[in-house]
Design an enzyme around this catalytic site. Structure first.
Site, PDB file in Angstrom:
ATOM      1  CG  ASP A   1      -4.940  -2.313  -0.909  1.00  0.00           C
ATOM      2  OD1 ASP A   1      -6.145  -2.110  -1.188  1.00  0.00           O
ATOM      3  OD2 ASP A   1      -4.060  -1.436  -1.039  1.00  0.00           O
TER       4      ASP A   1
ATOM      5  CE1 TYR B   1       0.287   4.832  -4.230  1.00  0.00           C
ATOM      6  CE2 TYR B   1      -1.962   4.370  -4.945  1.00  0.00           C
ATOM      7  CZ  TYR B   1      -1.017   5.249  -4.442  1.00  0.00           C
ATOM      8  OH  TYR B   1      -1.386   6.546  -4.143  1.00  0.00           O
TER       9      TYR B   1
ATOM     10  CE  LYS C   1      -8.219   2.722  -7.419  1.00  0.00           C
ATOM     11  NZ  LYS C   1      -6.962   2.139  -7.029  1.00  0.00           N
TER      12      LYS C   1
HETATM   13  C1  LIG Z   1      -6.121   2.909  -5.871  1.00  0.00           C
HETATM   14  C2  LIG Z   1      -5.539   2.066  -4.816  1.00  0.00           C
HETATM   15  C3  LIG Z   1      -5.299   2.562  -3.523  1.00  0.00           C
HETATM   16  C4  LIG Z   1      -5.485   4.008  -3.171  1.00  0.00           C
HETATM   17  O1  LIG Z   1      -6.806   4.413  -3.248  1.00  0.00           O
HETATM   18  P1  LIG Z   1      -7.121   6.006  -3.341  1.00  0.00           P
HETATM   19  O2  LIG Z   1      -8.604   6.061  -3.304  1.00  0.00           O
HETATM   20  O3  LIG Z   1      -6.510   6.468  -4.603  1.00  0.00           O
HETATM   21  O4  LIG Z   1      -6.486   6.631  -2.145  1.00  0.00           O
HETATM   22  C5  LIG Z   1      -4.858   1.692  -2.559  1.00  0.00           C
HETATM   23  N1  LIG Z   1      -4.641   0.394  -2.845  1.00  0.00           N
HETATM   24  C6  LIG Z   1      -4.841  -0.118  -4.063  1.00  0.00           C
HETATM   25  C7  LIG Z   1      -4.607  -1.568  -4.313  1.00  0.00           C
HETATM   26  C8  LIG Z   1      -5.282   0.701  -5.097  1.00  0.00           C
HETATM   27  O5  LIG Z   1      -5.434   0.201  -6.330  1.00  0.00           O
END
Ligand SMILES: *Cc1c(COP(=O)(O)O)cnc(C)c1O
Length: 427
Positions: free
Chosen positions: A238, A143, A266
């Site tokens: 990511d 994701y 995060k």
């Molecule tokens: C949570 C997450 C996102 C999205 O971040 P948001 O702040 O919710 O938009 C993107 N990539 C990874 C790997 C994530 O865990």
């Protein structure tokens, strides 16, 4: 008699789609109604009906120090007293940037945004601009936020909703996104070969967290690095989830593979809304106003968020990572022992302080295997744990987050609850 959570949820459903502002919170993956949280402190959540829960959601990753950490609250309070947003440069942006650049060797320059979604969206734009190419390889079950081009085979949040894709994402937006199975280097090589010289970037969660925790097999990340270099594409890690959680320099520090661009979120906001993307200077210098790749944000680099992020990073020293590792390993071992005691087939996959209990399999290495796990048993287990005061993420395909506030005693209490809950759902 209705609980306060029940009546709030009823009202919320008349005002917010599904009663929530982010789908997984609605408990659709496990059934039942979500609890409304009144406050949080340390490793605990307190709901509006006055019940206390050991928290393994950790706001989905940011709360690596637990809730209401003194240093973070003090930094936010100090920032608040200076006004909450300026729309002009401020020192905290420079301080947090310096801290990130010092910690993550692959990042020479960084741009702060407001969410992980925005970070990824911007990094992908930059990769396309830098290469003059369009196609992106992403992995099934990873994701990367909800930008259109990334909402293809996007893991837990989408999968547990039963939506393989989302309506509203045009074929055009999805057409340049090529999907590969995680941990399958041969398949990636084939897809890259088919894409020819049209491949702009490979984007990957270096440790997958959004199909439950799935670690890269030996050589997978280095293989992606070599493949990207070989075909003139960029490698984007990511690390929105793994950044500053797995080590001072994230998963790239643990696996010793250097991406061209990294996305963060995060933890970097300490619980306030922040994302960031950064990487090689020559790439980042293409971003406006230094270069032509446009990207902007009214609240980007917000002083409260910068202060919370910096205060959080400053607590994350070697001792903190050791503590996270030890407590998480103890939790993993406790669950594994309990599984065998009760004769339940399953596995606990862990990377540092993120872990997932998968029912029904001995190992999970990609999204297909994650989907093949026993979600019904997880749902029963989830509610058995909740009843015992432990709030897990309400989905079988999510990472549980351990914080530095989860001490030995709390881990022991959790393991005890796991034992009782597994017994209850052994049938
Ligand atoms: C949570 C997450 C996102 C999205 O971040 P948001 O702040 O919710 O938009 C993107 N990539 C990874 C790997 C994530 O865990």
């Amino acid at each position: 008699m209705n609980s306060k959570s029940e009546s709030l949820f009823r009202e919320a459903q008349s005002l917010l789609p599904g009663g929530v502002n982010s789908p997984v919170r609605a408990f659709r993956g496990v059934g039942g109604d979500p609890l409304f949280i009144d406050r949080a402190q340390g490793c605990y959540l307190y709901d509006v009906d006055g019940r206390r829960y050991i928290d393994y959601i950790g706001s989905w990753g940011p709360m690596v120090l637990g809730h209401g950490h003194d240093a973070v609250l003090a930094a936010i309070s100090d920032a608040v007293s200076r006004g909450v947003s300026y729309g002009a440069p401020s020192a905290p942006e420079v301080k947090l940037a310096r801290e990130v650049v010092n910690r993550v060797p692959s990042i020479d320059k960084i741009r702060f945004v407001n969410s992980g979604t925005e970070a990824v969206m911007s990094a992908v734009r930059l990769a396309r601009a830098a290469t003059g190419r369009n196609k992106i390889i992403k992995f099934s079950g990873c994701y990367h936020g909800h930008a259109d081009s990334m909402l293809v085979s996007a893991g837990s949040g989408v999968a547990t909703m039963g939506l393989p894709d989302s309506p509203g994402v045009t074929e055009g937006a999805a057409a340049d996104t090529l999907i590969a199975p995680y941990n399958d280097l041969d398949a990636v090589r084939q897809i890259a070969a088919d894409a020819g010289d049209g491949l702009a970037a490979i984007i990957v969660e270096p440790v997958a967290g959004n199909m439950g925790v799935v670690c890269p097999v030996d050589g997978f990340l280095q293989g992606l690095r070599d493949l990207a270099t070989g075909c003139g594409a960029l490698l984007i890690f990511d690390e929105v989830m793994t950044g500053f959680r797995l080590s001072r320099s994230g998963a790239q520090g643990v696996y010793d593979v250097t991406p061209d661009l990294t996305t963060l979120g995060k933890i970097i906001g300490g619980g306030l809304p922040v994302g960031a993307y950064g990487g090689r200077a020559d790439l980042m210098e293409m971003v406006a106003p230094q270069g032509p790749v446009y990207q902007a944000g009214t609240l980007s680099g917000n002083p409260l968020a910068m202060a919370a992020g910096l205060a959080t990073l400053l607590q994350l020293n070697d001792g903190a990572y050791e503590r996270l590792e030890n407590n998480s390993r103890r939790l993993q071992e406790g669950i594994v022992t309990s599984l065998s005691t009760h004769g339940i087939r399953g596995t606990v996959q862990r990377a540092g302080s993120m872990l997932t209990l998968f029912f029904g399999r001995e190992s999970v290495r990609d999204f297909e295997e994650s989907k093949a796990c026993d979600r019904e048993r997880f749902a029963k287990f989830f509610h058995a744990m909740l009843k015992r005061g432990v709030h897990l993420p309400p989905s079988s395909m999510e990472a549980w987050f351990v914080s530095t506030a989860h001490d030995d005693q709390v881990i022991d209490e959790t393991i005890a609850a796991v034992g009782e809950s597994l017994k209850e759902c052994a049938q």
